[in-house]
Design a protein around this motif. Structure first.
Motif, PDB file in Angstrom:
ATOM      1  N   ARG A 266     -27.753   7.488  20.755  1.00 47.62           N
ATOM      2  CA  ARG A 266     -28.828   8.456  20.994  1.00 47.62           C
ATOM      3  C   ARG A 266     -29.368   8.321  22.412  1.00 47.62           C
ATOM      4  O   ARG A 266     -29.630   9.316  23.098  1.00 47.62           O
ATOM      5  N   ILE A 267     -29.533   7.072  22.858  1.00 47.80           N
ATOM      6  CA  ILE A 267     -30.033   6.841  24.214  1.00 47.80           C
ATOM      7  C   ILE A 267     -29.036   7.351  25.243  1.00 47.80           C
ATOM      8  O   ILE A 267     -29.411   8.053  26.201  1.00 47.80           O
ATOM      9  N   VAL A 268     -27.770   7.009  25.066  1.00 48.57           N
ATOM     10  CA  VAL A 268     -26.741   7.447  26.010  1.00 48.57           C
ATOM     11  C   VAL A 268     -26.689   8.965  26.085  1.00 48.57           C
ATOM     12  O   VAL A 268     -26.623   9.554  27.175  1.00 48.57           O
ATOM     13  N   GLU A 269     -26.726   9.627  24.955  1.00 44.01           N
ATOM     14  CA  GLU A 269     -26.680  11.090  24.924  1.00 44.01           C
ATOM     15  C   GLU A 269     -27.876  11.693  25.651  1.00 44.01           C
ATOM     16  O   GLU A 269     -27.735  12.653  26.420  1.00 44.01           O
ATOM     17  N   ALA A 270     -29.068  11.120  25.443  1.00 46.10           N
ATOM     18  CA  ALA A 270     -30.266  11.634  26.109  1.00 46.10           C
ATOM     19  C   ALA A 270     -30.194  11.432  27.613  1.00 46.10           C
ATOM     20  O   ALA A 270     -30.553  12.329  28.398  1.00 46.10           O
ATOM     21  N   VAL A 271     -29.721  10.270  28.036  1.00 43.68           N
ATOM     22  CA  VAL A 271     -29.610   9.971  29.465  1.00 43.68           C
ATOM     23  C   VAL A 271     -28.592  10.896  30.127  1.00 43.68           C
ATOM     24  O   VAL A 271     -28.846  11.464  31.198  1.00 43.68           O
ATOM     25  N   GLU A 272     -27.426  11.048  29.500  1.00 43.55           N
ATOM     26  CA  GLU A 272     -26.381  11.890  30.096  1.00 43.55           C
ATOM     27  C   GLU A 272     -26.782  13.363  30.089  1.00 43.55           C
ATOM     28  O   GLU A 272     -26.471  14.103  31.029  1.00 43.55           O
ATOM     29  N   ARG A 273     -27.474  13.786  29.053  1.00 42.73           N
ATOM     30  CA  ARG A 273     -27.933  15.168  28.982  1.00 42.73           C
ATOM     31  C   ARG A 273     -28.980  15.456  30.066  1.00 42.73           C
ATOM     32  O   ARG A 273     -28.985  16.522  30.684  1.00 42.73           O
ATOM     33  N   SER A 274     -29.847  14.467  30.329  1.00 44.35           N
ATOM     34  CA  SER A 274     -30.923  14.660  31.300  1.00 44.35           C
ATOM     35  C   SER A 274     -30.488  14.378  32.729  1.00 44.35           C
ATOM     36  O   SER A 274     -31.142  14.826  33.676  1.00 44.35           O
ATOM     37  N   GLY A 275     -29.419  13.589  32.887  1.00 42.44           N
ATOM     38  CA  GLY A 275     -28.926  13.280  34.223  1.00 42.44           C
ATOM     39  C   GLY A 275     -29.801  12.332  35.012  1.00 42.44           C
ATOM     40  O   GLY A 275     -29.761  12.323  36.247  1.00 42.44           O
ATOM     41  N   VAL A 276     -30.582  11.483  34.325  1.00 45.42           N
ATOM     42  CA  VAL A 276     -31.480  10.566  35.026  1.00 45.42           C
ATOM     43  C   VAL A 276     -30.755   9.268  35.380  1.00 45.42           C
ATOM     44  O   VAL A 276     -29.772   8.898  34.744  1.00 45.42           O
ATOM     45  N   VAL A 277     -31.251   8.589  36.397  1.00 43.29           N
ATOM     46  CA  VAL A 277     -30.771   7.250  36.729  1.00 43.29           C
ATOM     47  C   VAL A 277     -31.122   6.330  35.563  1.00 43.29           C
ATOM     48  O   VAL A 277     -32.231   6.377  35.023  1.00 43.29           O
ATOM     49  N   PHE A 278     -30.168   5.468  35.183  1.00 41.36           N
ATOM     50  CA  PHE A 278     -30.371   4.635  34.001  1.00 41.36           C
ATOM     51  C   PHE A 278     -29.758   3.264  34.219  1.00 41.36           C
ATOM     52  O   PHE A 278     -28.603   3.138  34.644  1.00 41.36           O
ATOM     53  N   ALA A 279     -30.533   2.223  33.928  1.00 42.26           N
ATOM     54  CA  ALA A 279     -30.050   0.848  34.036  1.00 42.26           C
ATOM     55  C   ALA A 279     -30.458   0.078  32.789  1.00 42.26           C
ATOM     56  O   ALA A 279     -31.526   0.310  32.223  1.00 42.26           O
ATOM     57  N   VAL A 280     -29.593  -0.822  32.359  1.00 40.32           N
ATOM     58  CA  VAL A 280     -29.892  -1.752  31.279  1.00 40.32           C
ATOM     59  C   VAL A 280     -30.030  -3.139  31.886  1.00 40.32           C
ATOM     60  O   VAL A 280     -29.364  -3.464  32.875  1.00 40.32           O
ATOM     61  N   GLY A 281     -30.888  -3.970  31.302  1.00 41.73           N
ATOM     62  CA  GLY A 281     -31.192  -5.277  31.864  1.00 41.73           C
ATOM     63  C   GLY A 281     -30.082  -6.292  31.767  1.00 41.73           C
ATOM     64  O   GLY A 281     -30.310  -7.438  31.356  1.00 41.73           O
ATOM     65  N   HIS A 282     -28.871  -5.909  32.150  1.00 41.51           N
ATOM     66  CA  HIS A 282     -27.741  -6.828  32.212  1.00 41.51           C
ATOM     67  C   HIS A 282     -27.798  -7.560  33.551  1.00 41.51           C
ATOM     68  O   HIS A 282     -26.985  -7.321  34.451  1.00 41.51           O
ATOM     69  N   VAL A 283     -28.747  -8.469  33.664  1.00 43.47           N
ATOM     70  CA  VAL A 283     -29.064  -9.064  34.964  1.00 43.47           C
ATOM     71  C   VAL A 283     -27.941  -9.928  35.519  1.00 43.47           C
ATOM     72  O   VAL A 283     -27.873 -10.155  36.736  1.00 43.47           O
ATOM     73  N   LEU A 284     -27.034 -10.415  34.663  1.00 43.44           N
ATOM     74  CA  LEU A 284     -25.951 -11.264  35.158  1.00 43.44           C
ATOM     75  C   LEU A 284     -25.049 -10.540  36.141  1.00 43.44           C
ATOM     76  O   LEU A 284     -24.430 -11.166  37.012  1.00 43.44           O
ATOM     77  N   ARG A 285     -24.956  -9.225  36.033  1.00 44.91           N
ATOM     78  CA  ARG A 285     -24.121  -8.451  36.968  1.00 44.91           C
ATOM     79  C   ARG A 285     -24.636  -8.537  38.406  1.00 44.91           C
ATOM     80  O   ARG A 285     -23.874  -8.298  39.342  1.00 44.91           O
ATOM     81  N   TYR A 286     -25.936  -8.839  38.572  1.00 41.10           N
ATOM     82  CA  TYR A 286     -26.590  -8.594  39.855  1.00 41.10           C
ATOM     83  C   TYR A 286     -26.959  -9.867  40.611  1.00 41.10           C
ATOM     84  O   TYR A 286     -27.766  -9.824  41.533  1.00 41.10           O
ATOM     85  N   THR A 287     -26.350 -10.992  40.246  1.00 35.41           N
ATOM     86  CA  THR A 287     -26.581 -12.220  41.006  1.00 35.41           C
ATOM     87  C   THR A 287     -25.616 -12.313  42.184  1.00 35.41           C
ATOM     88  O   THR A 287     -24.533 -11.724  42.171  1.00 35.41           O
ATOM     89  N   ALA A 288     -26.000 -13.080  43.186  1.00 37.80           N
ATOM     90  CA  ALA A 288     -25.098 -13.327  44.320  1.00 37.80           C
ATOM     91  C   ALA A 288     -23.835 -14.033  43.850  1.00 37.80           C
ATOM     92  O   ALA A 288     -22.730 -13.761  44.346  1.00 37.80           O
ATOM     93  N   TYR A 289     -23.981 -14.923  42.885  1.00 33.98           N
ATOM     94  CA  TYR A 289     -22.834 -15.652  42.328  1.00 33.98           C
ATOM     95  C   TYR A 289     -21.822 -14.687  41.733  1.00 33.98           C
ATOM     96  O   TYR A 289     -20.606 -14.782  41.990  1.00 33.98           O
ATOM     97  N   THR A 290     -22.296 -13.736  40.918  1.00 32.75           N
ATOM     98  CA  THR A 290     -21.388 -12.767  40.303  1.00 32.75           C
ATOM     99  C   THR A 290     -20.701 -11.916  41.361  1.00 32.75           C
ATOM    100  O   THR A 290     -19.500 -11.629  41.258  1.00 32.75           O
ATOM    101  N   LYS A 291     -21.432 -11.526  42.375  1.00 27.43           N
ATOM    102  CA  LYS A 291     -20.847 -10.704  43.443  1.00 27.43           C
ATOM    103  C   LYS A 291     -19.679 -11.432  44.103  1.00 27.43           C
ATOM    104  O   LYS A 291     -18.597 -10.849  44.311  1.00 27.43           O
ATOM    105  N   VAL A 292     -19.861 -12.718  44.399  1.00 29.11           N
ATOM    106  CA  VAL A 292     -18.796 -13.496  45.043  1.00 29.11           C
ATOM    107  C   VAL A 292     -17.613 -13.659  44.096  1.00 29.11           C
ATOM    108  O   VAL A 292     -16.441 -13.509  44.494  1.00 29.11           O
TER     109      VAL A 292
END
Length: 414
Positions: free
Chosen positions: A109-135
């Motif tokens: 339901r959330i995905v459908e609402a976000v895609e229908r509205s075209g808004v920027v959307f992020a989930v708190g998957h913070v592990l993706r955004y560390t310097a360690y993960t980037k390297v």
């Protein structure tokens, strides 16, 4: 452009995202919605919010004319769906704390609402955004390791963190919150998909509640740590944990902030005498697993194993990557690489100084995610986040399949 942000849910996660946004310098908190008057007032003071910008419920905020560019939704897990759908339809960019929702239909339901509205959307998957993960991600993408054959990934939850959040705390009972793999480890599964970049096709899983059970209660133990004869020698002593937080601002924020707002010996003792965090860990209504393994197979033949266990220090994740041309292992700070052609070894220091816990900002991931979210809102483009609603859903689908596999002792196709 100054990005204006409303915060729905002013608990620990809401406060952390709000502070990270304000510290970024390109964003300003302009409203808060939370039923707890103390939390609401605290955020109002910290971010200089007028009374008319403070709401008791998310629906009250949603009912007024749009007053911010974005909204952070950091309510309890089972209260994510309705505000996420409503604010998407109102045109707010959304930063939604993980997990997206307790069930697959709600997440869709959330995905459908976000895609229908075209808004920027992020989930708190913070592990993706560390310097360690980037390297680490750049290393895998560079081809230095050759083709990835398999990955081992460990989440060391921490013995006291398990007792705090998943035995005594809000995520202790699957019916009230969700299974451990969803509430704690959905971002580890997301991280593995992000690292391997292949479609998962099958999953198996095993795990159970092995220790925090009535039959393991020590002889002579009482129902509360404050009156327990064996408390001094118990690894899960609430007295030792929470009284030990006093005088440390970070630990007073978390984990102590979930226990009491009175950071004094008398205040903590009263909370342990009367509240859920003072209970014996062998005498709670918990039922989530304290250890679990997940095995994944990917379309191109690679495999991955994930282990979540309570019985560790609370540390950064540990990962080993087995490639056809090289091997890498990382500990959240440094990455050791072995080249199979030359036999040479190299260690990359990612200069990660922040610790692994919530109070430490998850190794820089909280700040990294907030920065990427603000970048995306400023650009009006999902690209700076590197992932969208469908990517977040993909990891959740693996989690739910893994839980079906664990419960039925089967291999689930994906």
């Amino acid at each position: 452009m100054t990005v204006t942000i409303a915060v729905v849910g002013a608990g620990a996660r809401g406060q952390i995202y709000a502070r990270a946004a304000a510290a970024d310098g390109r964003a300003r908190i302009v409203a808060v919605a939370d039923p707890d008057p103390a939390r609401r007032a605290k955020m109002a003071v910290e971010h200089s919010l007028p009374e008319q910008a403070c709401f008791t419920e998310w629906a009250e905020l949603a009912a007024v004319p749009k007053l911010a560019d974005a909204v952070v939704i950091a309510t309890q897990d089972q209260l994510h769906v309705e505000p996420a759908v409503a604010f998407a339809e109102l045109g707010y960019a959304i930063l939604l704390e993980k997990p997206m929702a307790p069930t697959e239909p709600e997440a869709r339901r959330i995905v459908e609402a976000v895609e229908r509205s075209g808004v920027v959307f992020a989930v708190g998957h913070v592990l993706r955004y560390t310097a360690y993960t980037k390297v680490l991600k750049e290393l895998v993408g560079s081809g230095r390791l050759g083709t990835i054959s398999s990955v081992q990934h460990l989440e060391p939850v921490g013995w006291w963190h398990m007792a705090h959040s998943f035995v005594r705390g809000a995520w202790r009972n699957a019916t009230e919150s969700g299974p451990m793999l969803l509430t704690k480890s959905c971002h580890d599964i997301d991280w593995l998909l992000h690292l391997i970049e292949d479609e998962p096709v099958g999953v198996a899983s095993f795990g159970s509640l092995t220790h925090f059970r009535q039959e393991n209660r020590p002889e002579g133990a009482s129902g509360r740590c404050v009156s327990c004869a064996v408390e001094p020698t118990c690894p899960y002593s609430a007295k030792r944990l929470y009284l030990g937080c006093l005088g440390d601002p970070d630990r007073e924020f978390w984990p102590l902030g979930a226990v009491t707002s009175d950071a004094t010996t008398a205040g903590v003792t009263h909370a342990l005498e009367t509240g859920p965090y003072g209970r014996c860990v062998y005498d709670c209504d918990n039922d989530v697993v304290d250890q679990q393994v997940v095995m994944l197979e990917f379309a191109r033949g690679a495999t991955a194993s994930f282990t979540m266990t309570a019985f560790t220090p609370l540390e950064h994740r540990k990962t080993r990557i087995f490639g056809t041309h090289g091997f890498a292992e990382g500990d959240g700070r440094k990455i050791r690489i072995v080249d199979f052609v030359t036999g040479a070894e190299e260690t990359i220091d990612t200069e990660t100084s922040a610790g692994a816990s919530l109070a430490d900002g998850h190794g820089g991931g909280d700040t990294g995610l907030t920065r990427a979210f603000i970048d995306a809102v400023v650009a009006g483009d999902q690209a700076p986040l590197g992932a969208g609603a469908a990517d977040a859903l993909a990891g959740h689908l693996v989690v739910w399949a893994a839980e079906r596999a664990r419960e039925t002792r089967t291999v689930q196709a994906l």
